[in-house]
Design an enzyme around this catalytic site. Structure first.
Site, PDB file in Angstrom:
ATOM      1  N   ASP A  66      31.853  43.021  34.618  1.00  0.00           N
ATOM      2  CA  ASP A  66      32.823  42.202  35.645  1.00  0.00           C
ATOM      3  C   ASP A  66      32.549  42.854  37.111  1.00  0.00           C
ATOM      4  O   ASP A  66      31.490  43.853  37.401  1.00  0.00           O
ATOM      5  CB  ASP A  66      34.370  42.421  35.343  1.00  0.00           C
ATOM      6  CG  ASP A  66      34.569  44.049  34.903  1.00  0.00           C
ATOM      7  OD1 ASP A  66      33.808  44.988  35.480  1.00  0.00           O
ATOM      8  OD2 ASP A  66      35.533  44.201  34.242  1.00  0.00           O
ATOM      9  N   ASN A 133      47.522  47.912  29.148  1.00  0.00           N
ATOM     10  CA  ASN A 133      48.152  46.689  28.763  1.00  0.00           C
ATOM     11  C   ASN A 133      47.404  45.752  27.833  1.00  0.00           C
ATOM     12  O   ASN A 133      47.888  44.554  27.598  1.00  0.00           O
ATOM     13  CB  ASN A 133      48.737  45.823  29.967  1.00  0.00           C
ATOM     14  CG  ASN A 133      47.370  45.066  30.784  1.00  0.00           C
ATOM     15  OD1 ASN A 133      46.268  45.547  30.361  1.00  0.00           O
ATOM     16  ND2 ASN A 133      47.985  44.409  31.743  1.00  0.00           N
ATOM     17  N   HIS A 135      44.224  44.843  28.254  1.00  0.00           N
ATOM     18  CA  HIS A 135      43.133  44.061  28.782  1.00  0.00           C
ATOM     19  C   HIS A 135      41.822  44.200  28.394  1.00  0.00           C
ATOM     20  O   HIS A 135      41.578  45.730  28.333  1.00  0.00           O
ATOM     21  CB  HIS A 135      43.553  43.606  30.342  1.00  0.00           C
ATOM     22  CG  HIS A 135      43.068  44.778  31.179  1.00  0.00           C
ATOM     23  ND1 HIS A 135      44.064  45.497  31.743  1.00  0.00           N
ATOM     24  CD2 HIS A 135      41.921  45.331  31.571  1.00  0.00           C
ATOM     25  CE1 HIS A 135      43.325  46.588  32.558  1.00  0.00           C
ATOM     26  NE2 HIS A 135      41.916  46.292  32.338  1.00  0.00           N
ATOM     27  N   GLU A 140      43.538  39.648  31.702  1.00  0.00           N
ATOM     28  CA  GLU A 140      44.801  40.179  31.384  1.00  0.00           C
ATOM     29  C   GLU A 140      45.606  39.498  30.366  1.00  0.00           C
ATOM     30  O   GLU A 140      45.379  38.514  30.028  1.00  0.00           O
ATOM     31  CB  GLU A 140      45.510  40.167  32.743  1.00  0.00           C
ATOM     32  CG  GLU A 140      45.012  40.876  34.062  1.00  0.00           C
ATOM     33  CD  GLU A 140      44.881  42.208  33.875  1.00  0.00           C
ATOM     34  OE1 GLU A 140      45.707  42.896  33.050  1.00  0.00           O
ATOM     35  OE2 GLU A 140      44.579  42.873  35.004  1.00  0.00           O
TER      36      GLU A 140
END
Length: 242
Positions: A66, A133, A135, A140
Site C-alpha cells: 500500500d 481493529n 485491518h 478496514e
C-alpha cells in the site's frame, strides 16, 4: 491458516527473516511484497544486513502492499519507510522495485498502473501486519471481501496509530491510502501475517477464534491455502489456548 506462536518481537523478526531468506535461496527471481509499520522495522533492517552479507537479490522483484496519499518524502510514506529501513541500507539492489506513487496526479491511472504490475509479477510472499481493529493493508472493517486495488479512507484507530508511530501533528496525519484489496492480497502464493504486542491481542483473538467476517478483515486469510499467522506471547495473550 497455520498459527505460529513465538516468544517475543525478536523471535518473530528472526522467523520472518528465515522465511524471506529461504524463499530467495529457493527461487532466485522471487517476488516479495512488503508492508510497513512498527512490526516490520527490525525485520527490514535485518533483511538489509542479510543482503549485504551475501544474499543474492539481483534477480528479485520487491513490491509493497500500500501507500499513503500525500507527500512522498513525508516520514509516514511507504516510500520513505522502505528507503529508510531497507533500500538505503543495501549495497546491491533487486532487479525491480515497485510501489504506489503517493503523489500520483491521477489516482485512477495510478491504480491501473499498479494493477498491471501485480498481474505481471506474481508474488511468492505477501507480508502483512495486523491493525488493532483487524485491518490488513487499508482494508478496514466493513470492506467487501471482493475488494480490489483502491483508495481507502482510514479509520480513526488507524489514524491514531499512524500519528503515534511517526510522531505527527493532527494536521499531518494522512487520511487515505492506496491499498491492495482482498483480491490482490489473496492472489499471493504465500501470505504471512505478523502481530506483536498486547495492543494486538483483541484483534488476534477475533482472527483466530472468530468467524470469517468482513468485520474482521484479516479473518479472510483463513480461506487462503498457504497463510501463516505469526504471533508473540503478548499478542496471543487473550487466546483460550496459549
Amino acid at each position: 491458516m497455520k498459527l505460529l506462536k513465538v516468544k517475543d518481537y525478536n523471535e518473530m523478526t528472526d522467523i520472518l527473516l528465515q522465511y524471506f531468506s529461504n524463499q530467495v535461496k529457493r527461487k532466485s527471481d522471487s517476488v516479495l511484497s512488503f508492508t510497513t509499520g512498527a512490526t516490520t522495522k527490525r525485520f527490514l533492517t535485518g533483511f538489509a544486513d542479510i543482503i549485504n552479507a551475501g544474499l543474492d537479490i539481483s534477480h528479485c522483484t520487491f513490491l509493497n502492499l500500500d501507500e499513503y496519499v500525500g507527500e512522498r518524502e513525508m516520514p509516514y510514506s511507504v516510500y520513505s519507510f522502505m528507503h529508510t529501513y531497507l533500500y538505503n541500507r543495501i549495497d546491491r539492489k533487486p532487479k525491480n522495485i515497485f510501489g504506489l506513487d503517493a503523489q500520483a496526479p491521477d489516482r485512477d491511472e495510478e491504480l491501473k498502473r499498479y494493477e498491471f504490475i501485480l498481474q505481471r509479477y506474481k508474488r511468492d510472499i505477501q507480508l502483512l501486519g495486523l491493525g488493532t481493529n483487524g485491518h490488513i493493508g487499508a482494508n478496514e472493517p466493513g470492506t467487501p471481501f471482493d475488494s480490489k486495488l483502491f483508495v481507502a479512507d482510514s479509520c480513526i484507530s488507524t489514524k491514531e496509530a499512524t500519528k503515534k508511530l511517526f510522531h505527527l501533528k493532527d494536521n499531518e496525519v494522512p487520511s487515505q491510502m492506496y491499498t491492495m484489496g482482498f483480491r490482490e492480497i489473496m492472489a499471493a502464493d504465500c501470505i504471512i501475517l505478523a502481530a506483536s504486542g498486547k495492543s494486538k491481542a483483541e484483534a488476534v483473538k477475533k482472527v483466530v477464534e472468530g468467524d470469517v467476517t468482513e468485520d474482521v478483515p484479516a479473518s479472510i486469510l483463513k480461506k487462503h491455502g498457504n497463510s501463516i499467522f505469526i504471533i508473540d506471547e503478548a499478542a496471543g495473550s487473550l487466546l483460550k489456548e496459549r
